[in-house]
Design a protein around this motif. Sequence first.
Motif, PDB file in Angstrom:
ATOM      1  N   ALA A  23       0.838  -1.212   0.000  1.00 60.47           N
ATOM      2  CA  ALA A  23       0.000   0.000   0.000  1.00 60.47           C
ATOM      3  C   ALA A  23       0.871   1.259   0.000  1.00 60.47           C
ATOM      4  CB  ALA A  23      -0.917  -0.012   1.223  1.00 60.47           C
ATOM      5  N   VAL A  24       1.915   1.256   0.851  1.00 62.13           N
ATOM      6  CA  VAL A  24       2.781   2.448   0.951  1.00 62.13           C
ATOM      7  C   VAL A  24       3.544   2.670  -0.353  1.00 62.13           C
ATOM      8  CG1 VAL A  24       4.817   3.374   2.130  1.00 62.13           C
ATOM      9  CG2 VAL A  24       2.984   2.329   3.464  1.00 62.13           C
ATOM     10  N   VAL A  25       4.038   1.597  -0.951  1.00 59.44           N
ATOM     11  CA  VAL A  25       4.769   1.734  -2.229  1.00 59.44           C
ATOM     12  C   VAL A  25       3.844   2.344  -3.283  1.00 59.44           C
ATOM     13  CG1 VAL A  25       5.823   0.408  -4.128  1.00 59.44           C
ATOM     14  CG2 VAL A  25       6.454  -0.101  -1.780  1.00 59.44           C
ATOM     15  N   THR A  26       2.594   1.918  -3.289  1.00 58.56           N
ATOM     16  CA  THR A  26       1.634   2.459  -4.260  1.00 58.56           C
ATOM     17  C   THR A  26       1.422   3.964  -4.039  1.00 58.56           C
ATOM     18  OG1 THR A  26       0.547   0.325  -4.255  1.00 58.56           O
ATOM     19  CG2 THR A  26      -0.714   2.144  -5.180  1.00 58.56           C
ATOM     20  N   ASN A  82       5.066  10.333  -6.596  1.00 58.02           N
ATOM     21  CA  ASN A  82       6.242  10.719  -7.378  1.00 58.02           C
ATOM     22  C   ASN A  82       5.984  10.747  -8.883  1.00 58.02           C
ATOM     23  OD1 ASN A  82       8.672  11.111  -5.588  1.00 58.02           O
ATOM     24  ND2 ASN A  82       7.838   9.211  -4.776  1.00 58.02           N
ATOM     25  N   LEU A  83       4.890  10.112  -9.312  1.00 60.41           N
ATOM     26  CA  LEU A  83       4.603  10.095 -10.754  1.00 60.41           C
ATOM     27  C   LEU A  83       3.421  10.999 -11.111  1.00 60.41           C
ATOM     28  CD1 LEU A  83       5.070   6.308 -11.701  1.00 60.41           C
ATOM     29  CD2 LEU A  83       6.685   8.173 -11.992  1.00 60.41           C
ATOM     30  N   GLN A  84       3.221  12.038 -10.312  1.00 61.38           N
ATOM     31  CA  GLN A  84       2.133  12.981 -10.596  1.00 61.38           C
ATOM     32  C   GLN A  84       2.517  13.835 -11.794  1.00 61.38           C
ATOM     33  OE1 GLN A  84      -0.889  13.493  -9.375  1.00 61.38           O
ATOM     34  NE2 GLN A  84      -0.789  11.786  -7.935  1.00 61.38           N
ATOM     35  N   ASP A  85       2.162  13.367 -12.972  1.00 62.13           N
ATOM     36  CA  ASP A  85       2.493  14.104 -14.194  1.00 62.13           C
ATOM     37  C   ASP A  85       1.390  13.803 -15.202  1.00 62.13           C
ATOM     38  OD1 ASP A  85       5.597  14.784 -15.807  1.00 62.13           O
ATOM     39  OD2 ASP A  85       3.612  14.827 -16.761  1.00 62.13           O
ATOM     40  N   ILE A 135       2.085  11.046 -17.705  1.00 61.25           N
ATOM     41  CA  ILE A 135       2.224   9.633 -17.295  1.00 61.25           C
ATOM     42  C   ILE A 135       0.861   9.100 -16.888  1.00 61.25           C
ATOM     43  CG2 ILE A 135       3.371   8.033 -15.682  1.00 61.25           C
ATOM     44  CD1 ILE A 135       5.601  10.123 -15.406  1.00 61.25           C
ATOM     45  N   PRO A 136       0.378   8.062 -17.587  1.00 62.88           N
ATOM     46  CA  PRO A 136      -0.940   7.529 -17.225  1.00 62.88           C
ATOM     47  C   PRO A 136      -0.897   6.863 -15.843  1.00 62.88           C
ATOM     48  CG  PRO A 136      -0.048   6.442 -19.188  1.00 62.88           C
ATOM     49  CD  PRO A 136       0.975   7.387 -18.729  1.00 62.88           C
ATOM     50  N   ASP A 137      -2.056   6.875 -15.149  1.00 60.06           N
ATOM     51  CA  ASP A 137      -2.129   6.337 -13.781  1.00 60.06           C
ATOM     52  C   ASP A 137      -1.722   4.861 -13.708  1.00 60.06           C
ATOM     53  OD1 ASP A 137      -2.769   8.637 -12.569  1.00 60.06           O
ATOM     54  OD2 ASP A 137      -4.928   8.230 -12.358  1.00 60.06           O
ATOM     55  N   TYR A 138      -2.055   4.104 -14.795  1.00 61.82           N
ATOM     56  CA  TYR A 138      -1.778   2.668 -14.695  1.00 61.82           C
ATOM     57  C   TYR A 138      -0.286   2.338 -14.623  1.00 61.82           C
ATOM     58  CZ  TYR A 138      -1.604   3.059 -19.859  1.00 61.82           C
ATOM     59  OH  TYR A 138      -1.326   3.428 -21.129  1.00 61.82           O
ATOM     60  N   TYR A 139       0.578   3.319 -14.980  1.00 58.97           N
ATOM     61  CA  TYR A 139       2.017   3.105 -14.848  1.00 58.97           C
ATOM     62  C   TYR A 139       2.440   2.964 -13.387  1.00 58.97           C
ATOM     63  CZ  TYR A 139       3.769   3.192 -19.592  1.00 58.97           C
ATOM     64  OH  TYR A 139       4.070   2.840 -20.874  1.00 58.97           O
TER      65      TYR A 139
END
Lengths: 257, 250
Positions: free
Chosen positions: A67-70, A76-79, A82-86
């Motif tokens: 859960a924490v890694v997710t 960190n990938l809020q762009d 970059i699609p969410d599924y990445y």
Amino acid sequence: MQNYFYFSDMFLITWIRTLGRYWLMLSRTFRKPENWNEYKKAFFRDLDHLGVDSLGIVAVISIFVGAVVTIQTNYNLQDPLIPDYYVALAVRESIILEFSPTIVSLILAGKVGSNIASTLGSMRVSEQIDALEVMGVNPHAYLIMPKVVALVLFNPILIIISMFLGVIGGYLAAYFGIFSTQDFITGLQLEFNAYYVSYALIKTVVFAFLITSISAFYGFFVKGGAIEVGVNATKAVVSSSVAIIVANYVLTQILLV
Amino acid sequence: MIEVRDIQKKFGDTTVLKGITTSFRQGVTSLIIGESGAGKTVFLKSLVGLHGIDQGEIFYDDRQLGKMNEDEQKALRTEMGMVFQGNALFDSLNIEENVIFALNMFSEMSAAEKKERADFCLERVNLKGVNNRKPAELSGGMKKRVAIARAIALNPKYLFCDEPNSGLDPRTAILIDNLLQEITHEFNITTVINTHDMNSVVEIGEHIIFIKDGAKAWEGGGEEILHTDNKAVTDFVFSSELFRKIREKS
């Protein structure tokens, strides 16, 4: 300067001697059992004690770390590009490649390693190992082999469970509001490489061998009393953790590069 | 019979055993006595092969311990029973499992035969109804008796006991001593007992070896020790007022 060489020589000699004693222990461990039935009983006892009893801690840690890694990966990938599924793809790779095989093995080095070292250490100081030897039983084989075999066989199962629960943890984090669970499932299925699971399981088997054999080494050769048992249990955890980290690098270099 | 010829054992630069020569006869209770740190335990552990020796020879009925290969040593060890100072019972097993451990490993007995043997050995040491209890649930004297029962389970030819009555009250200590002597005579075993308990010497000492600073300082029978003029022995044996009075009276 002379002193420096003296101490470095002493360190090297001690290290070589320790390694030699470790190999000797292994050579005495993998011998023909006196009675297969008794070794089988010891194997199932150790399987339950070292493997099945570790399921709880592995399950709790895997769910929460997943859960924490997710959450952290998503942060960190809020762009917009970059699609969410990445996020799910990154979580899957982190869990399969590193978290489950390596971090869970490090946790097991603490739990299982200290258990093995302190059990064998207590048996040594209370002369139970001497008693086995006087009876004509090979104490190396009877006490160490079932533990090594039990963990080498059960650790991959633990790690597969950890991978599964880590992903479930990630799914739950997505479900509780980070992004769509549909994106998470899409990401999980994206560009899946089955070899990564094989790589993780190979690492797991090596780590299980290192944890059990190194911890057994520190426990089996304890000299002294209760304090030395504690000291050697700590050494067992530290040494097997360092061995896991080094082996992790070597195996990654061999298997992935 | 066990024959020991000129054995020496060193730990680093310290020589712990200095050329001990003696023999232990079948059906006789042999006692090794001496002060703490004299080398008794090292001697006993060297006898059973737990410590390798640096010099000398040990013969078990003409079989030389040092020249045996691993399988021969294992076979010899199935003829040995040993009672350790701290009992060395396996904590994770119950009393019955402790007693039949060697039977499980080395015998072809059926489960019923093993149970019968365990009951016989436990009854022989005057213990009943403890089969399913764990060692931690027993008193010191009971644990010692279980250790003796385990040691005799495989019908050993040689029995070794390291301080079998240390930490026990005088009454229990005498019970253990008498039990060891009875077993020695009943099963015609070669028994070697380490002790610094003078009561044991008086009660069961048939053959006594006195070790001082790693060397044999005196050897003789149980009666002889009360009348010897060897100063090292008299200083040790008659260090208590009680034994001085016994000597004066005898």
